[in-house]
Design a protein around this motif. Structure first.
Motif, PDB file in Angstrom:
ATOM      1  N   TYR A   9     -63.944 -49.229 -51.357  1.00  0.00           N
ATOM      2  CA  TYR A   9     -62.941 -49.528 -52.383  1.00  0.00           C
ATOM      3  C   TYR A   9     -62.256 -48.425 -53.226  1.00  0.00           C
ATOM      4  N   TYR A  10     -62.913 -47.181 -53.431  1.00  0.00           N
ATOM      5  CA  TYR A  10     -62.286 -46.238 -53.984  1.00  0.00           C
ATOM      6  C   TYR A  10     -61.315 -45.426 -53.001  1.00  0.00           C
ATOM      7  N   SER A  11     -61.533 -45.601 -51.549  1.00  0.00           N
ATOM      8  CA  SER A  11     -60.802 -45.110 -50.590  1.00  0.00           C
ATOM      9  C   SER A  11     -61.080 -43.336 -50.391  1.00  0.00           C
ATOM     10  N   ILE A  12     -62.529 -43.309 -50.500  1.00  0.00           N
ATOM     11  CA  ILE A  12     -63.000 -42.002 -50.319  1.00  0.00           C
ATOM     12  C   ILE A  12     -63.521 -41.861 -49.117  1.00  0.00           C
ATOM     13  N   PRO A  13     -63.021 -40.660 -48.272  1.00  0.00           N
ATOM     14  CA  PRO A  13     -63.421 -40.314 -46.921  1.00  0.00           C
ATOM     15  C   PRO A  13     -64.820 -40.106 -47.159  1.00  0.00           C
ATOM     16  N   PHE A  14     -65.670 -40.069 -46.024  1.00  0.00           N
ATOM     17  CA  PHE A  14     -67.181 -39.564 -45.991  1.00  0.00           C
ATOM     18  C   PHE A  14     -67.738 -39.441 -44.690  1.00  0.00           C
ATOM     19  N   VAL A  15     -68.569 -38.424 -44.647  1.00  0.00           N
ATOM     20  CA  VAL A  15     -69.657 -38.287 -43.622  1.00  0.00           C
ATOM     21  C   VAL A  15     -70.780 -38.722 -43.608  1.00  0.00           C
ATOM     22  N   ALA A  16     -71.462 -39.139 -42.717  1.00  0.00           N
ATOM     23  CA  ALA A  16     -72.954 -39.720 -42.540  1.00  0.00           C
ATOM     24  C   ALA A  16     -73.817 -38.546 -42.079  1.00  0.00           C
ATOM     25  N   VAL A  17     -74.541 -37.979 -43.057  1.00  0.00           N
ATOM     26  CA  VAL A  17     -75.780 -37.008 -42.547  1.00  0.00           C
ATOM     27  C   VAL A  17     -76.984 -37.735 -42.527  1.00  0.00           C
ATOM     28  N   LEU A  18     -77.747 -37.483 -41.206  1.00  0.00           N
ATOM     29  CA  LEU A  18     -78.882 -38.096 -41.084  1.00  0.00           C
ATOM     30  C   LEU A  18     -80.104 -37.188 -41.523  1.00  0.00           C
ATOM     31  N   THR A  19     -80.653 -37.387 -42.479  1.00  0.00           N
ATOM     32  CA  THR A  19     -81.795 -36.326 -43.079  1.00  0.00           C
ATOM     33  C   THR A  19     -83.089 -36.435 -42.090  1.00  0.00           C
ATOM     34  N   LYS A  20     -83.904 -35.423 -42.450  1.00  0.00           N
ATOM     35  CA  LYS A  20     -85.086 -35.259 -41.889  1.00  0.00           C
ATOM     36  C   LYS A  20     -85.310 -35.356 -40.310  1.00  0.00           C
ATOM     37  N   SER A  21     -84.454 -34.869 -39.553  1.00  0.00           N
ATOM     38  CA  SER A  21     -84.312 -35.411 -38.114  1.00  0.00           C
ATOM     39  C   SER A  21     -85.434 -34.734 -37.217  1.00  0.00           C
ATOM     40  N   ASP A  22     -86.022 -33.604 -38.182  1.00  0.00           N
ATOM     41  CA  ASP A  22     -87.194 -32.900 -37.214  1.00  0.00           C
ATOM     42  C   ASP A  22     -88.279 -34.138 -37.170  1.00  0.00           C
ATOM     43  N   LYS A  23     -88.335 -35.099 -37.981  1.00  0.00           N
ATOM     44  CA  LYS A  23     -89.718 -36.228 -38.095  1.00  0.00           C
ATOM     45  C   LYS A  23     -89.292 -37.000 -36.640  1.00  0.00           C
ATOM     46  N   LEU A  24     -87.919 -37.026 -35.880  1.00  0.00           N
ATOM     47  CA  LEU A  24     -87.882 -37.731 -34.870  1.00  0.00           C
ATOM     48  C   LEU A  24     -87.878 -36.995 -33.489  1.00  0.00           C
ATOM     49  N   SER A  25     -88.602 -37.447 -32.285  1.00  0.00           N
ATOM     50  CA  SER A  25     -88.345 -36.639 -31.200  1.00  0.00           C
ATOM     51  C   SER A  25     -86.757 -36.827 -30.749  1.00  0.00           C
ATOM     52  N   GLY A  26     -86.493 -35.972 -29.929  1.00  0.00           N
ATOM     53  CA  GLY A  26     -85.258 -36.012 -29.014  1.00  0.00           C
ATOM     54  C   GLY A  26     -84.640 -37.348 -28.943  1.00  0.00           C
ATOM     55  N   ASN A  27     -85.269 -38.048 -28.179  1.00  0.00           N
ATOM     56  CA  ASN A  27     -85.162 -39.386 -27.518  1.00  0.00           C
ATOM     57  C   ASN A  27     -84.810 -40.292 -28.676  1.00  0.00           C
ATOM     58  N   GLN A  28     -85.817 -40.226 -29.842  1.00  0.00           N
ATOM     59  CA  GLN A  28     -85.569 -41.215 -30.939  1.00  0.00           C
ATOM     60  C   GLN A  28     -84.429 -40.948 -31.783  1.00  0.00           C
ATOM     61  N   LEU A  29     -84.380 -39.577 -31.821  1.00  0.00           N
ATOM     62  CA  LEU A  29     -83.093 -39.305 -32.606  1.00  0.00           C
ATOM     63  C   LEU A  29     -81.918 -39.625 -31.945  1.00  0.00           C
ATOM     64  N   THR A  30     -81.473 -39.497 -30.723  1.00  0.00           N
ATOM     65  CA  THR A  30     -80.398 -40.015 -29.884  1.00  0.00           C
ATOM     66  C   THR A  30     -80.264 -41.503 -30.160  1.00  0.00           C
ATOM     67  N   LYS A  31     -81.293 -42.425 -30.120  1.00  0.00           N
ATOM     68  CA  LYS A  31     -81.267 -43.476 -30.388  1.00  0.00           C
ATOM     69  C   LYS A  31     -80.753 -44.118 -31.824  1.00  0.00           C
ATOM     70  N   MET A  32     -81.245 -43.209 -32.795  1.00  0.00           N
ATOM     71  CA  MET A  32     -80.835 -43.634 -34.207  1.00  0.00           C
ATOM     72  C   MET A  32     -79.436 -43.264 -34.353  1.00  0.00           C
TER      73      MET A  32
ATOM     74  N   VAL B 221     -79.253 -33.761 -39.694  1.00  0.00           N
ATOM     75  CA  VAL B 221     -79.741 -32.471 -40.070  1.00  0.00           C
ATOM     76  C   VAL B 221     -81.125 -32.350 -40.395  1.00  0.00           C
ATOM     77  N   SER B 222     -81.616 -31.094 -40.548  1.00  0.00           N
ATOM     78  CA  SER B 222     -83.122 -30.948 -40.885  1.00  0.00           C
ATOM     79  C   SER B 222     -83.360 -29.534 -41.827  1.00  0.00           C
ATOM     80  N   ALA B 223     -83.677 -29.812 -42.938  1.00  0.00           N
ATOM     81  CA  ALA B 223     -84.027 -28.879 -43.940  1.00  0.00           C
ATOM     82  C   ALA B 223     -84.789 -27.941 -43.323  1.00  0.00           C
ATOM     83  N   LYS B 224     -85.950 -28.252 -42.532  1.00  0.00           N
ATOM     84  CA  LYS B 224     -87.171 -27.617 -41.800  1.00  0.00           C
ATOM     85  C   LYS B 224     -86.450 -26.588 -40.940  1.00  0.00           C
ATOM     86  N   THR B 225     -85.552 -27.152 -40.018  1.00  0.00           N
ATOM     87  CA  THR B 225     -85.036 -26.278 -39.057  1.00  0.00           C
ATOM     88  C   THR B 225     -83.720 -25.812 -39.202  1.00  0.00           C
ATOM     89  N   ARG B 226     -83.113 -26.032 -40.204  1.00  0.00           N
ATOM     90  CA  ARG B 226     -81.495 -25.932 -40.325  1.00  0.00           C
ATOM     91  C   ARG B 226     -80.677 -26.431 -39.378  1.00  0.00           C
TER      92      ARG B 226
END
Ligand SMILES: Nc1nc2c(ncn2[C@@H]2O[C@H](COP(=O)(O)OP(=O)(O)O)[C@@H](O)[C@H]2O)c(=O)[nH]1
Ligand SMILES: [Mg+2]
Length: 191
Positions: free
Chosen positions: A131-154, A173-178
């Motif tokens: 509505y306000y025409s603001i560009p955005f990026v989606a950041v997926l947090t806590k990615s360290d909680k998923l396996s590689g395969n699970q993350l690819t799927k998500m 992204v992951s705060a744990k692993t940077r």
């Protein structure tokens, strides 16, 4: 982009009480407990953003001045289950007033939990961004909680879900692993 300096510049509790705009402004939004404070602290490499043990407590808009010329803005988290009707109203007026008032806001970093699909409250935020025409990026947090395969799927799930919202960049992204932190900063700089 390297973070050379950062300071908490202003904390705003009421609509309208914003500081004069700087060169560029990037806002961070997401559901309560998604990991927003942790991500900001990871980006800043300093414990500036308060990590609350009580979700839903932060009801302010926090302006961080980065490298003396950018504002990184921490928006209040949404979707806290126990929020009262009045709290939700207050939150809505803070956010919509903020989106309407900031001429140099050119990117929103929308935080989504990498483990869950889009929630109703996330869709509401997407509608506002559109509505306000603001560009955005989606950041997926806590990615360290998923396996590689699970993350690819998500990531693929989110890609599909976000197609109707302009196919934004999706950065796990992951705060744990940077993981993803420098990529995110590059996207922010390029915005
Ligand atoms: N494993 C893991 N936990 C995280 C990560 N980011 C945040 N958390 C945890 O998620 C919880 C909520 O984080 P917080 O930053 O306070 O969320 P906010 O409400 O969005 O500001 C805290 O217990 C954090 O330690 C991450 O990248 N990995
Ligand atoms: Mg927080």
């Amino acid at each position: 982009m390297l973070i050379r300096s950062v300071e908490l510049y202003k904390t705003v509790f009421e609509p309208g009480e914003y500081p004069e705009p700087k060169e560029r402004e990037i806002a961070f939004a997401g559901r309560s407990n998604v990991g927003k404070s942790t991500l900001l602290n990871t980006i800043f490499r300093r414990e500036l953003a308060h990590i609350s043990s009580k979700p839903g407590k932060t009801r302010s808009v926090n302006f961080y001045l980065v490298n003396s010329k950018y504002f990184f803005v921490d928006l209040p988290g949404y979707g806290y289950a126990k929020a009262s009707h009045q709290e939700i109203k207050r939150w809505q007026s803070l956010i919509t007033d903020y989106f309407k008032s900031r001429p140099n806001l050119n990117l929103v970093v929308l935080l989504l939990d990498s483990r869950h699909n889009l929630q109703k409250k996330d869709i509401e935020m997407l509608q506002w961004l559109q509505y306000y025409s603001i560009p955005f990026v989606a950041v997926l947090t806590k990615s360290d909680k998923l396996s590689g395969n699970q993350l690819t799927k998500m990531v693929n799930n989110f890609k599909k879900e976000l197609e109707s919202w302009g196919s934004p960049p999706i950065i796990p992204v992951s705060a744990k692993t940077r993981k993803g932190i420098s990529e995110l900063l590059n996207v922010i700089l390029g915005s």
